[in-house]
Design a protein around this motif. Structure first.
Motif, short mmCIF file in Angstrom:
data_model
loop_
_atom_site.label_atom_id
_atom_site.label_comp_id
_atom_site.label_asym_id
_atom_site.label_seq_id
_atom_site.Cartn_x
_atom_site.Cartn_y
_atom_site.Cartn_z
N ALA A 29 -0.77 4.60 1.04
CA ALA A 29 -2.25 4.44 0.75
C ALA A 29 -2.88 5.55 -0.04
CB ALA A 29 -3.19 4.30 1.99
N GLN A 30 -1.97 6.72 -0.44
CA GLN A 30 -2.51 7.86 -1.52
C GLN A 30 -3.06 7.31 -2.54
OE1 GLN A 30 -2.03 11.41 -0.47
NE2 GLN A 30 -3.67 11.08 -1.83
N ASN A 31 -2.49 6.42 -3.13
CA ASN A 31 -2.59 5.72 -4.47
C ASN A 31 -3.61 4.70 -4.24
OD1 ASN A 31 -1.03 7.35 -6.14
ND2 ASN A 31 0.51 6.16 -5.53
N SER A 32 -4.41 4.33 -3.07
CA SER A 32 -5.12 3.26 -3.01
C SER A 32 -6.51 3.77 -2.79
CB SER A 32 -4.94 2.45 -1.45
OG SER A 32 -3.57 1.92 -1.51
N MET A 33 -6.76 5.34 -2.67
CA MET A 33 -8.01 5.77 -2.20
C MET A 33 -8.99 5.29 -3.22
SD MET A 33 -7.78 7.09 0.63
CE MET A 33 -6.59 7.66 1.82
N GLN A 34 -8.51 5.55 -4.56
CA GLN A 34 -9.67 5.43 -5.73
C GLN A 34 -9.91 3.95 -5.82
OE1 GLN A 34 -8.45 6.77 -9.48
NE2 GLN A 34 -10.18 6.33 -10.66
N PRO A 35 -9.10 3.00 -5.77
CA PRO A 35 -9.60 1.30 -6.11
C PRO A 35 -10.29 1.13 -4.92
CG PRO A 35 -7.15 1.81 -5.70
CD PRO A 35 -7.68 3.03 -5.95
N ALA A 66 0.80 -1.32 -0.07
CA ALA A 66 0.05 -0.10 0.06
C ALA A 66 0.93 1.37 -0.14
CB ALA A 66 -0.91 -0.01 1.20
N GLY A 67 2.18 1.06 0.39
CA GLY A 67 2.84 2.66 0.67
C GLY A 67 2.11 3.33 1.57
#
Length: 347
Positions: A49-55, A46-47
Protein backbone atom coordinates in the motif's frame (compact mmCIF):
# COMPACT_ATOMS: atom_id res chain seq x y z
CA UNK A 1 7.54 5.96 14.96
CA UNK A 2 6.75 6.45 11.28
CA UNK A 3 9.31 5.24 8.81
CA UNK A 4 10.97 8.01 6.76
CA UNK A 5 9.61 8.23 3.24
CA UNK A 6 11.97 7.63 0.38
CA UNK A 7 12.81 10.70 -1.64
CA UNK A 8 14.67 9.01 -4.51
CA UNK A 9 12.87 8.73 -7.86
CA UNK A 10 10.74 5.58 -8.09
CA UNK A 11 9.73 3.91 -11.38
CA UNK A 12 6.38 2.94 -9.87
CA UNK A 13 5.39 6.62 -9.92
CA UNK A 14 5.66 6.73 -13.73
CA UNK A 15 2.42 8.00 -15.21
CA UNK A 16 0.83 8.23 -11.77
CA UNK A 17 -0.21 11.88 -11.98
CA UNK A 18 -2.27 11.50 -15.15
CA UNK A 19 -3.88 8.29 -13.87
CA UNK A 20 -4.78 9.96 -10.57
CA UNK A 21 -6.55 12.72 -12.50
CA UNK A 22 -8.63 10.02 -14.17
CA UNK A 23 -9.37 8.53 -10.76
CA UNK A 24 -10.48 11.91 -9.43
CA UNK A 25 -12.77 12.39 -12.42
CA UNK A 26 -14.23 8.95 -11.81
CA UNK A 27 -14.80 9.79 -8.14
CA UNK A 28 -16.87 12.80 -9.20
CA UNK A 29 -19.27 10.62 -11.22
CA UNK A 30 -19.73 7.35 -9.31
CA UNK A 31 -22.93 6.85 -7.31
CA UNK A 32 -22.83 7.68 -3.61
CA UNK A 33 -24.80 5.29 -1.38
CA UNK A 34 -27.17 6.51 1.29
CA UNK A 35 -25.71 6.36 4.83
CA UNK A 36 -25.08 4.24 6.77
CA UNK A 37 -23.85 2.29 3.72
CA UNK A 38 -20.18 3.19 3.09
CA UNK A 39 -18.58 4.36 -0.12
CA UNK A 40 -16.41 1.39 -1.12
CA UNK A 41 -13.05 2.00 -2.80
CA UNK A 42 -11.14 -1.10 -3.94
CA UNK A 43 -7.35 -1.06 -4.38
CA UNK A 44 -6.62 -4.08 -6.58
CA UNK A 45 -3.06 -5.42 -6.26
CA UNK A 46 -2.04 -3.15 -3.42
CA UNK A 47 1.26 -4.72 -2.34
CA UNK A 48 2.27 -2.97 0.86
CA UNK A 49 0.00 0.00 0.00
CA UNK A 50 3.01 2.32 -0.07
CA UNK A 51 2.25 3.31 -3.67
CA UNK A 52 -1.48 3.52 -2.93
CA UNK A 53 -1.30 6.52 -0.62
CA UNK A 54 -1.38 9.26 -3.23
CA UNK A 55 -4.17 7.84 -5.43
CA UNK A 56 -6.38 6.73 -2.54
CA UNK A 57 -5.96 10.09 -0.81
CA UNK A 58 -6.97 11.80 -4.06
CA UNK A 59 -9.98 9.51 -4.48
CA UNK A 60 -11.18 10.12 -0.93
CA UNK A 61 -10.75 13.88 -1.28
CA UNK A 62 -12.84 13.83 -4.48
CA UNK A 63 -15.54 11.70 -2.87
CA UNK A 64 -15.62 14.00 0.15
CA UNK A 65 -16.73 16.87 -2.06
CA UNK A 66 -19.96 14.93 -2.49
CA UNK A 67 -20.53 13.55 1.03
CA UNK A 68 -20.85 14.69 4.60
CA UNK A 69 -17.69 14.22 6.74
CA UNK A 70 -19.33 11.53 8.86
CA UNK A 71 -20.30 9.41 5.82
CA UNK A 72 -17.98 6.40 6.08
CA UNK A 73 -15.57 5.31 3.36
CA UNK A 74 -14.27 1.74 3.27
CA UNK A 75 -10.99 1.16 1.43
CA UNK A 76 -10.36 -2.49 0.62
CA UNK A 77 -6.79 -3.36 -0.35
CA UNK A 78 -6.45 -6.64 -2.22
CA UNK A 79 -3.50 -8.83 -3.14
CA UNK A 80 -2.51 -12.50 -3.26
CA UNK A 81 -2.42 -14.51 -0.03
CA UNK A 82 1.37 -14.44 0.38
CA UNK A 83 1.50 -10.64 0.16
CA UNK A 84 3.14 -8.82 3.08
CA UNK A 85 -0.07 -7.70 4.77
CA UNK A 86 1.73 -7.04 8.07
CA UNK A 87 3.78 -4.31 6.42
CA UNK A 88 0.67 -3.03 4.66
CA UNK A 89 -1.26 -2.49 7.88
CA UNK A 90 1.77 -1.01 9.60
CA UNK A 91 2.15 1.53 6.77
CA UNK A 92 -1.56 2.34 6.86
CA UNK A 93 -1.31 3.10 10.58
CA UNK A 94 2.13 4.72 10.78
CA UNK A 95 2.77 6.54 7.52
CA UNK A 96 1.90 10.24 7.98
CA UNK A 97 0.58 10.27 4.39
CA UNK A 98 -1.92 7.50 5.12
CA UNK A 99 -5.57 8.35 4.55
CA UNK A 100 -6.19 6.90 8.01
CA UNK A 101 -4.65 10.10 9.44
CA UNK A 102 -6.54 12.43 7.13
CA UNK A 103 -10.09 11.17 7.38
CA UNK A 104 -11.52 9.85 10.63
CA UNK A 105 -14.42 8.20 8.78
CA UNK A 106 -12.17 6.27 6.37
CA UNK A 107 -11.62 2.62 7.26
CA UNK A 108 -9.24 -0.06 6.00
CA UNK A 109 -9.70 -3.70 5.15
CA UNK A 110 -7.75 -6.26 3.14
CA UNK A 111 -8.41 -9.39 1.09
CA UNK A 112 -5.72 -11.99 0.44
CA UNK A 113 -6.90 -13.56 -2.82
CA UNK A 114 -6.01 -13.23 -6.48
CA UNK A 115 -8.08 -10.68 -8.35
CA UNK A 116 -8.33 -13.11 -11.26
CA UNK A 117 -11.44 -14.36 -9.47
CA UNK A 118 -14.32 -12.59 -7.74
CA UNK A 119 -13.09 -11.35 -4.37
CA UNK A 120 -15.72 -8.79 -3.35
CA UNK A 121 -19.54 -9.00 -3.26
CA UNK A 122 -21.42 -8.30 -6.45
CA UNK A 123 -22.51 -4.67 -6.96
CA UNK A 124 -20.54 -3.50 -3.91
CA UNK A 125 -17.61 -1.42 -5.25
CA UNK A 126 -18.17 2.22 -6.16
CA UNK A 127 -14.64 3.11 -7.23
CA UNK A 128 -11.74 0.83 -8.18
CA UNK A 129 -8.03 1.46 -8.65
CA UNK A 130 -5.25 -0.82 -9.86
CA UNK A 131 -1.67 0.27 -10.54
CA UNK A 132 0.78 -2.10 -12.29
CA UNK A 133 -0.68 -5.28 -10.82
CA UNK A 134 -2.34 -6.59 -13.99
CA UNK A 135 1.06 -6.62 -15.72
CA UNK A 136 1.79 -9.68 -13.59
CA UNK A 137 0.31 -12.84 -15.07
CA UNK A 138 -1.69 -15.33 -13.04
CA UNK A 139 0.63 -18.14 -14.12
CA UNK A 140 3.88 -18.64 -16.03
CA UNK A 141 2.93 -20.15 -19.40
CA UNK A 142 6.41 -21.55 -20.10
CA UNK A 143 10.07 -20.75 -19.33
CA UNK A 144 11.78 -17.99 -21.29
CA UNK A 145 15.12 -19.70 -21.80
CA UNK A 146 16.80 -17.02 -23.93
CA UNK A 147 15.82 -13.95 -21.89
CA UNK A 148 14.14 -13.00 -18.61
CA UNK A 149 11.19 -11.30 -20.34
CA UNK A 150 9.00 -13.04 -22.93
CA UNK A 151 8.46 -9.87 -24.98
CA UNK A 152 12.16 -9.90 -25.92
CA UNK A 153 12.50 -13.63 -26.52
CA UNK A 154 13.57 -14.78 -29.98
CA UNK A 155 11.17 -17.72 -29.62
CA UNK A 156 7.83 -16.97 -31.28
CA UNK A 157 6.21 -19.82 -29.35
CA UNK A 158 7.20 -18.17 -26.05
CA UNK A 159 5.94 -14.75 -27.12
CA UNK A 160 2.68 -16.27 -28.29
CA UNK A 161 2.14 -18.20 -25.05
CA UNK A 162 2.63 -15.09 -22.93
CA UNK A 163 0.36 -13.02 -25.20
CA UNK A 164 -2.41 -15.61 -24.87
CA UNK A 165 -2.00 -15.69 -21.09
CA UNK A 166 -2.09 -11.89 -20.93
CA UNK A 167 -5.31 -11.86 -22.99
CA UNK A 168 -6.90 -14.51 -20.75
CA UNK A 169 -5.92 -12.69 -17.56
CA UNK A 170 -7.25 -9.33 -18.77
CA UNK A 171 -10.52 -11.03 -19.71
CA UNK A 172 -10.81 -12.58 -16.24
CA UNK A 173 -9.76 -9.42 -14.42
CA UNK A 174 -12.39 -7.23 -16.01
CA UNK A 175 -15.07 -9.92 -15.97
CA UNK A 176 -14.94 -10.17 -12.19
CA UNK A 177 -14.65 -6.42 -11.74
CA UNK A 178 -17.80 -6.17 -13.83
CA UNK A 179 -19.57 -8.22 -11.20
CA UNK A 180 -18.08 -6.37 -8.22
CA UNK A 181 -18.67 -2.81 -9.40
CA UNK A 182 -22.03 -1.33 -8.57
CA UNK A 183 -24.05 0.17 -11.45
CA UNK A 184 -22.35 3.46 -12.34
CA UNK A 185 -19.14 2.41 -10.59
CA UNK A 186 -15.80 3.02 -12.27
CA UNK A 187 -12.41 1.31 -12.34
CA UNK A 188 -9.12 3.02 -13.27
CA UNK A 189 -6.23 0.78 -14.32
CA UNK A 190 -2.61 1.87 -14.77
CA UNK A 191 -0.32 -0.78 -16.22
CA UNK A 192 2.52 -1.70 -18.54
CA UNK A 193 1.86 -1.35 -22.26
CA UNK A 194 3.24 -2.60 -25.56
CA UNK A 195 3.59 -0.45 -28.63
CA UNK A 196 2.50 -1.72 -32.03
CA UNK A 197 5.93 -3.26 -32.59
CA UNK A 198 5.76 -5.20 -29.33
CA UNK A 199 8.21 -3.00 -27.42
CA UNK A 200 7.73 -3.43 -23.66
CA UNK A 201 10.34 -0.81 -22.82
CA UNK A 202 13.04 -1.03 -20.13
CA UNK A 203 15.49 -2.52 -22.66
CA UNK A 204 18.69 -1.27 -20.96
CA UNK A 205 17.44 -2.61 -17.63
CA UNK A 206 16.61 -6.09 -18.89
CA UNK A 207 19.85 -6.17 -20.90
CA UNK A 208 21.70 -5.48 -17.66
CA UNK A 209 19.86 -8.36 -15.98
CA UNK A 210 20.81 -10.88 -18.68
CA UNK A 211 24.43 -9.74 -18.65
CA UNK A 212 24.59 -9.92 -14.86
CA UNK A 213 23.17 -13.46 -14.93
CA UNK A 214 25.81 -14.47 -17.49
CA UNK A 215 28.48 -13.24 -15.09
CA UNK A 216 26.90 -15.17 -12.20
CA UNK A 217 26.96 -18.34 -14.29
CA UNK A 218 30.66 -17.77 -15.00
CA UNK A 219 31.45 -17.35 -11.31
CA UNK A 220 29.39 -20.38 -10.27
CA UNK A 221 26.76 -18.46 -8.31
CA UNK A 222 24.01 -20.00 -10.48
CA UNK A 223 24.02 -22.85 -12.97
CA UNK A 224 23.17 -22.55 -16.64
CA UNK A 225 20.05 -24.62 -16.04
CA UNK A 226 18.92 -22.38 -13.18
CA UNK A 227 19.45 -19.23 -15.22
CA UNK A 228 17.44 -20.72 -18.09
CA UNK A 229 14.48 -21.11 -15.71
CA UNK A 230 14.62 -17.49 -14.60
CA UNK A 231 11.87 -15.49 -16.24
CA UNK A 232 9.52 -12.77 -15.07
CA UNK A 233 5.76 -13.46 -15.22
CA UNK A 234 4.96 -10.07 -16.75
CA UNK A 235 3.40 -8.87 -19.97
CA UNK A 236 2.41 -5.60 -21.56
CA UNK A 237 -0.68 -5.11 -23.70
CA UNK A 238 -1.46 -3.11 -26.82
CA UNK A 239 -4.47 -0.79 -27.04
CA UNK A 240 -6.33 -3.42 -29.05
CA UNK A 241 -5.71 -5.97 -26.30
CA UNK A 242 -7.51 -3.80 -23.75
CA UNK A 243 -10.52 -3.34 -26.01
CA UNK A 244 -10.73 -6.91 -27.40
CA UNK A 245 -13.18 -8.32 -24.81
CA UNK A 246 -15.62 -5.50 -25.61
CA UNK A 247 -15.94 -6.27 -29.33
CA UNK A 248 -18.21 -5.99 -31.18
CA UNK A 249 -20.91 -4.48 -28.93
CA UNK A 250 -18.67 -2.19 -26.90
CA UNK A 251 -19.84 -3.85 -23.67
CA UNK A 252 -18.62 -6.73 -21.56
CA UNK A 253 -20.14 -7.88 -18.25
CA UNK A 254 -22.08 -4.58 -18.33
CA UNK A 255 -18.77 -2.72 -18.50
CA UNK A 256 -17.93 -0.05 -21.06
CA UNK A 257 -14.55 1.49 -21.81
CA UNK A 258 -14.57 5.20 -21.09
CA UNK A 259 -10.91 5.87 -21.75
CA UNK A 260 -7.81 4.10 -23.13
CA UNK A 261 -4.53 5.94 -23.44
CA UNK A 262 -1.02 4.65 -24.16
CA UNK A 263 1.92 6.97 -23.53
CA UNK A 264 5.63 6.86 -22.80
CA UNK A 265 6.11 7.78 -19.15
CA UNK A 266 8.92 9.90 -17.81
CA UNK A 267 12.08 8.09 -16.67
CA UNK A 268 12.59 9.97 -13.41
CA UNK A 269 15.73 8.05 -12.52
CA UNK A 270 17.42 9.12 -15.75
CA UNK A 271 16.20 12.68 -15.24
CA UNK A 272 17.89 12.65 -11.83
CA UNK A 273 21.07 11.42 -13.53
CA UNK A 274 20.84 14.28 -16.02
CA UNK A 275 20.80 16.63 -13.06
CA UNK A 276 23.40 15.12 -10.73
CA UNK A 277 25.51 13.10 -13.26
CA UNK A 278 25.83 10.41 -10.60
CA UNK A 279 26.11 7.21 -12.65
CA UNK A 280 26.50 5.07 -9.54
CA UNK A 281 23.22 6.34 -8.11
CA UNK A 282 21.53 5.75 -11.47
CA UNK A 283 22.58 2.10 -11.55
CA UNK A 284 21.78 1.53 -7.90
CA UNK A 285 18.30 3.04 -8.13
CA UNK A 286 17.30 0.76 -11.00
CA UNK A 287 18.86 -2.26 -9.28
CA UNK A 288 16.91 -1.37 -6.12
CA UNK A 289 13.72 -1.25 -8.17
CA UNK A 290 14.33 -4.75 -9.53
CA UNK A 291 15.27 -6.11 -6.11
CA UNK A 292 11.86 -4.99 -4.87
CA UNK A 293 9.81 -6.10 -7.87
CA UNK A 294 11.56 -9.03 -9.56
CA UNK A 295 14.29 -10.73 -7.55
CA UNK A 296 11.94 -13.14 -5.79
CA UNK A 297 10.69 -14.43 -9.16
CA UNK A 298 14.23 -14.97 -10.40
CA UNK A 299 15.36 -16.52 -7.12
CA UNK A 300 12.55 -19.09 -7.26
CA UNK A 301 14.57 -20.95 -9.90
CA UNK A 302 17.45 -21.67 -7.51
CA UNK A 303 17.89 -25.17 -6.22
CA UNK A 304 19.33 -26.31 -2.90
CA UNK A 305 19.63 -24.53 0.41
CA UNK A 306 17.70 -21.26 0.91
CA UNK A 307 20.88 -19.60 2.18
CA UNK A 308 21.92 -19.27 -1.48
CA UNK A 309 19.32 -16.56 -1.99
CA UNK A 310 21.01 -13.69 -0.11
CA UNK A 311 24.25 -14.24 -2.03
CA UNK A 312 22.38 -14.45 -5.32
CA UNK A 313 20.34 -11.31 -4.60
CA UNK A 314 23.36 -9.28 -3.50
CA UNK A 315 25.52 -10.28 -6.45
CA UNK A 316 22.72 -9.85 -8.97
CA UNK A 317 22.01 -6.40 -7.56
CA UNK A 318 25.68 -5.46 -7.78
CA UNK A 319 25.94 -6.80 -11.33
CA UNK A 320 22.88 -4.92 -12.57
CA UNK A 321 24.02 -1.69 -10.91
CA UNK A 322 27.50 -2.04 -12.42
CA UNK A 323 26.13 -2.64 -15.92
CA UNK A 324 23.86 0.39 -15.78
CA UNK A 325 26.45 2.57 -14.08
CA UNK A 326 28.89 1.88 -16.93
CA UNK A 327 26.38 2.94 -19.59
CA UNK A 328 23.61 5.20 -18.20
CA UNK A 329 20.77 5.19 -20.70
CA UNK A 330 17.23 6.52 -20.59
CA UNK A 331 14.53 3.88 -20.25
CA UNK A 332 11.52 3.89 -22.48
CA UNK A 333 8.50 3.21 -20.24
CA UNK A 334 5.31 2.50 -22.24
CA UNK A 335 2.26 2.64 -19.98
CA UNK A 336 -1.49 2.40 -20.42
CA UNK A 337 -4.34 4.03 -18.51
CA UNK A 338 -7.78 2.46 -18.86
CA UNK A 339 -11.08 3.63 -17.36
CA UNK A 340 -14.04 1.25 -17.22
CA UNK A 341 -17.62 2.05 -16.15
CA UNK A 342 -20.41 -0.36 -15.25
CA UNK A 343 -23.60 0.48 -17.08
CA UNK A 344 -26.37 1.78 -14.86
CA UNK A 345 -29.50 -0.35 -14.66
CA UNK A 346 -31.62 2.27 -16.41
CA UNK A 347 -29.36 2.32 -19.48
Amino acid sequence: MAKPRRTTPRPHTAGMSSAIKLLELAAHTVPIPTPPHPVVIADYGAGTAQNSMQPINAAIAAVRRRTRPEHSILVTHTDVADNDFSTMFRILEEDPESYRHRDSAAFSSAIGRSFYSQILPSNSVHLGWSAWAVARLSTVPMPVTDHVVAAYSNDAQVRGAYARQAAHDWHEFIAFRGRELCPGGRLVVLTTALDDEGDLGYRPLFRAVTRALTELIATGVVSTEEAARMSLPIAGRRAVDFTAPFAPSGRFERLEIQHVELIDAEDRIFNAYRSDRDASAFGTRWADFLRFTAFADLGAALEGAPDRLPVFYDQLHAGIAAQLCAEPEEMRIPIAAVVLEKRRTSQ
